[in-house]
Write an enzyme that holds these catalytic residues in place. Sequence first.
Site, mmCIF file in Angstrom:
data_model
loop_
_atom_site.group_PDB
_atom_site.id
_atom_site.type_symbol
_atom_site.label_atom_id
_atom_site.label_comp_id
_atom_site.label_asym_id
_atom_site.label_seq_id
_atom_site.Cartn_x
_atom_site.Cartn_y
_atom_site.Cartn_z
ATOM 1 N N GLY A 187 0.852 -1.089 0.183
ATOM 2 C CA GLY A 187 0.039 0.042 0.181
ATOM 3 C C GLY A 187 1.027 1.088 -0.084
ATOM 4 O O GLY A 187 1.974 1.339 -0.525
ATOM 5 N N LEU A 189 -4.092 -5.392 -4.826
ATOM 6 C CA LEU A 189 -2.979 -4.409 -4.850
ATOM 7 C C LEU A 189 -1.688 -5.048 -4.001
ATOM 8 O O LEU A 189 -1.895 -5.454 -2.871
ATOM 9 C CB LEU A 189 -3.246 -3.106 -4.322
ATOM 10 C CG LEU A 189 -2.495 -2.025 -4.580
ATOM 11 C CD1 LEU A 189 -2.597 -1.581 -6.053
ATOM 12 C CD2 LEU A 189 -2.835 -0.818 -3.757
ATOM 13 N N ASP A 190 -0.529 -4.925 -4.888
ATOM 14 C CA ASP A 190 0.866 -5.501 -4.062
ATOM 15 C C ASP A 190 0.584 -6.927 -3.705
ATOM 16 O O ASP A 190 1.625 -7.308 -2.935
ATOM 17 C CB ASP A 190 1.196 -4.561 -2.895
ATOM 18 C CG ASP A 190 1.241 -3.001 -3.357
ATOM 19 O OD1 ASP A 190 1.536 -2.789 -4.650
ATOM 20 O OD2 ASP A 190 0.951 -2.286 -2.672
ATOM 21 N N LYS A 191 -0.202 -7.724 -4.421
ATOM 22 C CA LYS A 191 -0.067 -9.094 -4.001
ATOM 23 C C LYS A 191 0.249 -9.996 -5.103
ATOM 24 O O LYS A 191 -0.082 -11.196 -5.232
ATOM 25 C CB LYS A 191 -1.747 -9.665 -3.393
ATOM 26 C CG LYS A 191 -1.887 -8.782 -1.938
ATOM 27 C CD LYS A 191 -2.540 -9.844 -1.137
ATOM 28 C CE LYS A 191 -3.090 -9.230 0.126
ATOM 29 N NZ LYS A 191 -1.739 -9.032 1.076
ATOM 30 N N ARG A 193 4.125 -17.148 -0.536
ATOM 31 C CA ARG A 193 3.929 -15.895 -1.055
ATOM 32 C C ARG A 193 4.909 -15.833 -2.415
ATOM 33 O O ARG A 193 4.424 -15.107 -3.370
ATOM 34 C CB ARG A 193 4.405 -14.742 0.092
ATOM 35 C CG ARG A 193 4.361 -13.444 -0.689
ATOM 36 C CD ARG A 193 3.029 -13.110 -0.976
ATOM 37 N NE ARG A 193 2.924 -11.665 -1.715
ATOM 38 C CZ ARG A 193 2.946 -11.496 -2.986
ATOM 39 N NH1 ARG A 193 3.208 -12.526 -3.971
ATOM 40 N NH2 ARG A 193 2.909 -10.318 -3.587
#
Lengths: 284, 284, 284, 284
Positions: A202, A228-230, C212
């Site tokens: 974020g 977002l950002d994943k 991840r």
Amino acid sequence: MTSAILKITCQDKKGLIAAVSGFISQHSGNIITLDEFVDRDTNTFFMRVEWDIHDFTIDRENIAPALDKLTAAGGFGGRWELFFADIKPRMAVFVSKFDHCLWDLLLRHRAGELRCDIPIIVSNHEDLRPVADFFGVPYQVVPKTIENKFAAERKEFEILASYKIDFVVMARYMQVLSEDFLSRYENRVINIHHSFLPAFEGAKPYHRAFERGVKIIGATAHFATVNLDKGPIIHQSTLQISHQDTVDDLITKGRDIEKRVLSDGVKLYIANRVFVHGHRTIIL
Amino acid sequence: MTSAILKITCQDKKGLIAAVSGFISQHSGNIITLDEFVDRDTNTFFMRVEWDIHDFTIDRENIAPALDKLTAAGGFGGRWELFFADIKPRMAVFVSKFDHCLWDLLLRHRAGELRCDIPIIVSNHEDLRPVADFFGVPYQVVPKTIENKFAAERKEFEILASYKIDFVVMARYMQVLSEDFLSRYENRVINIHHSFLPAFEGAKPYHRAFERGVKIIGATAHFATVNLDKGPIIHQSTLQISHQDTVDDLITKGRDIEKRVLSDGVKLYIANRVFVHGHRTIIL
Amino acid sequence: MTSAILKITCQDKKGLIAAVSGFISQHSGNIITLDEFVDRDTNTFFMRVEWDIHDFTIDRENIAPALDKLTAAGGFGGRWELFFADIKPRMAVFVSKFDHCLWDLLLRHRAGELRCDIPIIVSNHEDLRPVADFFGVPYQVVPKTIENKFAAERKEFEILASYKIDFVVMARYMQVLSEDFLSRYENRVINIHHSFLPAFEGAKPYHRAFERGVKIIGATAHFATVNLDKGPIIHQSTLQISHQDTVDDLITKGRDIEKRVLSDGVKLYIANRVFVHGHRTIIL
Amino acid sequence: MTSAILKITCQDKKGLIAAVSGFISQHSGNIITLDEFVDRDTNTFFMRVEWDIHDFTIDRENIAPALDKLTAAGGFGGRWELFFADIKPRMAVFVSKFDHCLWDLLLRHRAGELRCDIPIIVSNHEDLRPVADFFGVPYQVVPKTIENKFAAERKEFEILASYKIDFVVMARYMQVLSEDFLSRYENRVINIHHSFLPAFEGAKPYHRAFERGVKIIGATAHFATVNLDKGPIIHQSTLQISHQDTVDDLITKGRDIEKRVLSDGVKLYIANRVFVHGHRTIIL
């Protein structure tokens, strides 16, 4: 030397490398590099093979049909993509007001480091037009507000279509793309996030890094996704900082690592080395 | 899962990967990893391929003869080596009085990081016997003087032979091995030098680094050759230092990087990933 | 050479360095190093000064009273701590079953890298007693269950008191200490967390890093606080990984970075270089 | 906030820090940072102190005379230099045909990272004039041949004098400066060498790195001296390479590290942090 590059993703089974390398050698191709990986958890096979097609006995336009037959006959049941090294992918750069990543991409491109074409730069602001002008790259401004987002993206699609863009690089473009945009360019939009994800997802990661008192900062090149950002991470790196660094120092030092991580990520993508596999990337 | 590992070095020509991978798949082997490299300057092909031999239709003892036939038929004209992953290479460690590299190797070995056997430690001093004892590794002292070098090496050969040693690691062993020794164990003696070669070849590199006022120090794992510190380099790394570091600080910080570089080099060797090509190594 | 080390934290104002360095020189002390930092956001002054006390005209036992007078007269209004370089702090190591950090601490201690005493190792398991035995360090087992936590910590306090322990290092000790414990040893319990915080706080960071799909792993040495993994960070570092690394590979590679980051953090603490300032540390 | 920066080099003795910090506080200066170092081998004291002169009771032009008195009275017997943070040093950049270091310096300068003025770029070729033009920096060409070296340098001195140049940065300027030039600008000419010195001094370091088969390349920022590539080192860094890298790859990767190391070295110099001490530098 002209070469073809084949990327294959399929269920792992015996004989895959033999089938593909046999196909290449039977038609007088000479393999330049072959890289593969098997994900044991999902039993998935990934391969990137590049071969010299100078003496290849199948014409360029007939290689894809031949591969269709080969993979059908072999029961590969996955998907493959074919590229030719002399056909450069066409990259659009999206920027806002920060210029360091744009400079880095354009300078590396001019130095011959990035084997792609850069036919267009898109921005929501006029600020970076002089940079584009210096390199002779067309620069189009598509202003963005909360209200006009839908219309603005339609304008962007037109631009991308008219310039036959293959992939988009968000070079510190501070806007969130819509689900529609991202689904049209799935795994073809590369973003640079200015932290070592998953930390500081974020906004304002350097401010939060300073607040937390971390001793490293970092940057992450990843495919943009709706979350977002994943998105799947292509490349990451970090550097040491200290208590002496103010937030401004982090921003300054961060520029250095952001631009390198983004350019490295773009290089891997352009070389057709990046495979997306769920949340993860395989880099061959 | 048991696997075979084949290393091939030969003149590059079309069809090499197809021939080998075809051979493997025809006999129901499943390739686990395949890495190759072509040195364009000398047109030399290097390949390392590892395959699961669980269902392989050729018995272990017949794989080498089959490979003889394959390479003869294919006109490969180079050389190849065959390894089985469940047969661990046997490593002798040569030490003098410094213990950090020895500890590092033995601790990593016990943690399962080094897939080799360590049947013997050889030293010219008694000092490190307690370390060997802790791990239950036999420790033999072969004192060395300028006069007894020939006899001492003959004693060492006996030890190496009696323990069926495959390769030797000089873990800060401060003695120079003879041409005779090195030719018997060509490309099978790994040394750690405490500088980033080719800088500071020879004695007292940290003192000379301090004198020169460098801002980095480093370490180099390389094959020992008659030309001291000129052997093919397997692995290197550096770390930042400053004017605040005294020679003693460099020695202390250097221990950290020496042991890591040596262990990393040994791991690559044990995994049969290191090819020697003239002055250089290819790591697949 | 024997030296005194003074750490001061106070409101910033003019003349602080002059007052302290004047005090030292007036009494024939020779400053060896002086480091300071001013946090502009909170206008806080931090200083660490070390001086040779060989010819110092104030006796050791009278230096603290003299500093009381000096800071009172100067209206410093903060707090200060005095150390003597020849009085080593006493460190207790808490371990569970993982041995790599313990080995690293004990080997560095024996090599003279860690200027502290290690009078006791505490564990909730018997497993690492042989390691302690090898170095001749007492090893006490305090088993821990959910039920006995209160009693177990009381036992631990007794041990720490009886060995006059100054600070505790949790060398991959997999237990959470109570608020009571941490308040008694505020900013004197150093933990190693096996991720680059604030990413992957809590359990199984390597598994989550793998899920991840990150391209780096890391480790963080920090002061233990009630908010798990949120204490002030002393040191952090990362290393590159790839898709080829399994969770087990991450655990193996992580051991290397965990032990280095922990030892580096401990070294800074022992050298009286670490100041805690809110969530952050100042390292002078 | 305007500040003064004092650099002192002298014989070590008691009371130096007290004398200087006392002087500053007596005249209502507030110290921003103070760094010092004592070289034990030569008993030499180095200090850099920066203080806020907003309320300083000595006028700017009288600070130097006051320091003369102070050091004479204190028997410092060394040398000192005084700078004011709002007076930027004037840097000339010497370039030839390679543009990457020049771009890096000019972009960082424009981003506010380099607190200096860049009034002139000097080159022996026309090639990089467009870069200079983009940033609006004058660009003068002084062609160099073996025959005209003396005359060319005389021309360069005129340029440097007319632009009141304080120091020179050789940004991959492929010419050797004369002893006369270097003595006029002693420790004021910063060069970037494209190897980790002392390895690969002289020409074509990347070719020789490739030949030697090293696994790292590096770059070194140092003061230019008559003994080529032997000047005091300001900063160095390295990066990992592999057998896959051709000489061209090394040159490409090397550009990245060259420009970073040079800019970092220049930043240290501009911040008045670099002291030359024999062959070595002290960075405070």
